[in-house]
Design a protein around this motif. Structure first.
Motif, PDB file in Angstrom:
ATOM      1  N   THR A   3       0.841  -1.184   0.000  1.00 17.74           N
ATOM      2  CA  THR A   3       0.000   0.000   0.000  1.00 17.74           C
ATOM      3  C   THR A   3       0.886   1.246   0.000  1.00 17.74           C
ATOM      4  O   THR A   3       1.797   1.363   0.797  1.00 17.74           O
ATOM      5  CB  THR A   3      -0.904   0.022   1.246  1.00 17.74           C
ATOM      6  OG1 THR A   3      -1.672  -1.167   1.261  1.00 17.74           O
ATOM      7  CG2 THR A   3      -1.807   1.225   1.228  1.00 17.74           C
ATOM      8  N   THR A   4       0.586   2.141  -0.919  1.00 20.55           N
ATOM      9  CA  THR A   4       1.323   3.400  -0.986  1.00 20.55           C
ATOM     10  C   THR A   4       0.453   4.491  -0.379  1.00 20.55           C
ATOM     11  O   THR A   4      -0.714   4.627  -0.735  1.00 20.55           O
ATOM     12  CB  THR A   4       1.665   3.758  -2.439  1.00 20.55           C
ATOM     13  OG1 THR A   4       2.414   2.696  -2.999  1.00 20.55           O
ATOM     14  CG2 THR A   4       2.455   5.041  -2.508  1.00 20.55           C
ATOM     15  N   GLU A   5       1.016   5.234   0.532  1.00 21.65           N
ATOM     16  CA  GLU A   5       0.278   6.306   1.188  1.00 21.65           C
ATOM     17  C   GLU A   5       0.876   7.642   0.771  1.00 21.65           C
ATOM     18  O   GLU A   5       2.092   7.812   0.750  1.00 21.65           O
ATOM     19  CB  GLU A   5       0.374   6.160   2.705  1.00 21.65           C
ATOM     20  CG  GLU A   5      -0.506   7.131   3.453  1.00 21.65           C
ATOM     21  CD  GLU A   5      -0.495   6.867   4.937  1.00 21.65           C
ATOM     22  OE1 GLU A   5      -0.513   7.847   5.686  1.00 21.65           O
ATOM     23  OE2 GLU A   5      -0.446   5.701   5.339  1.00 21.65           O
ATOM     24  N   THR A   6       0.019   8.574   0.414  1.00 20.70           N
ATOM     25  CA  THR A   6       0.456   9.912   0.032  1.00 20.70           C
ATOM     26  C   THR A   6       0.144  10.870   1.168  1.00 20.70           C
ATOM     27  O   THR A   6      -0.953  10.854   1.726  1.00 20.70           O
ATOM     28  CB  THR A   6      -0.283  10.386  -1.237  1.00 20.70           C
ATOM     29  OG1 THR A   6      -0.024   9.444  -2.276  1.00 20.70           O
ATOM     30  CG2 THR A   6       0.184  11.753  -1.668  1.00 20.70           C
ATOM     31  N   ILE A   7       1.107  11.685   1.507  1.00 22.71           N
ATOM     32  CA  ILE A   7       0.920  12.684   2.550  1.00 22.71           C
ATOM     33  C   ILE A   7       0.687  14.029   1.886  1.00 22.71           C
ATOM     34  O   ILE A   7       1.488  14.473   1.060  1.00 22.71           O
ATOM     35  CB  ILE A   7       2.147  12.758   3.483  1.00 22.71           C
ATOM     36  CG1 ILE A   7       2.356  11.408   4.162  1.00 22.71           C
ATOM     37  CG2 ILE A   7       1.989  13.886   4.499  1.00 22.71           C
ATOM     38  CD1 ILE A   7       3.642  11.303   4.944  1.00 22.71           C
TER      39      ILE A   7
END
Length: 76
Positions: free
Chosen positions: A2-6
């Motif tokens: 899972t890639t999380e963007t801030i």
């Protein structure tokens, strides 16, 4: 994986605080570059004034909470 963007986008309160600091330190060139941002902020404030009577109680609560949070970021 899972890639999380801030989200690093500053809020309008943070932009306001930055603008005030730049104005107080007489950073004229930078302030001039932010004119369109300030214009948008003031236009958005007027747009909110235009619709505030039509908001539900829940929406008014969101507006009040957000105004408080953003003013706090600016030292008020």
């Amino acid at each position: 994986m899972t890639t999380e963007t801030i989200d690093m986008t500053p809020t309008w309160g943070e932009i306001g605080a930055l603008y005030a600091r730049l104005a107080e330190s007489q950073e004229v060139k930078v302030i001039r570059g932010m004119r369109s941002e300030m214009a948008r902020a003031f236009a958005a404030a007027q747009a909110l004034q235009a619709i505030k009577a039509t908001l539900t109680e829940e929406q008014r609560a969101v507006v009040a909470r957000t105004l408080t949070e953003e003013l706090t970021k600016q030292g008020y």
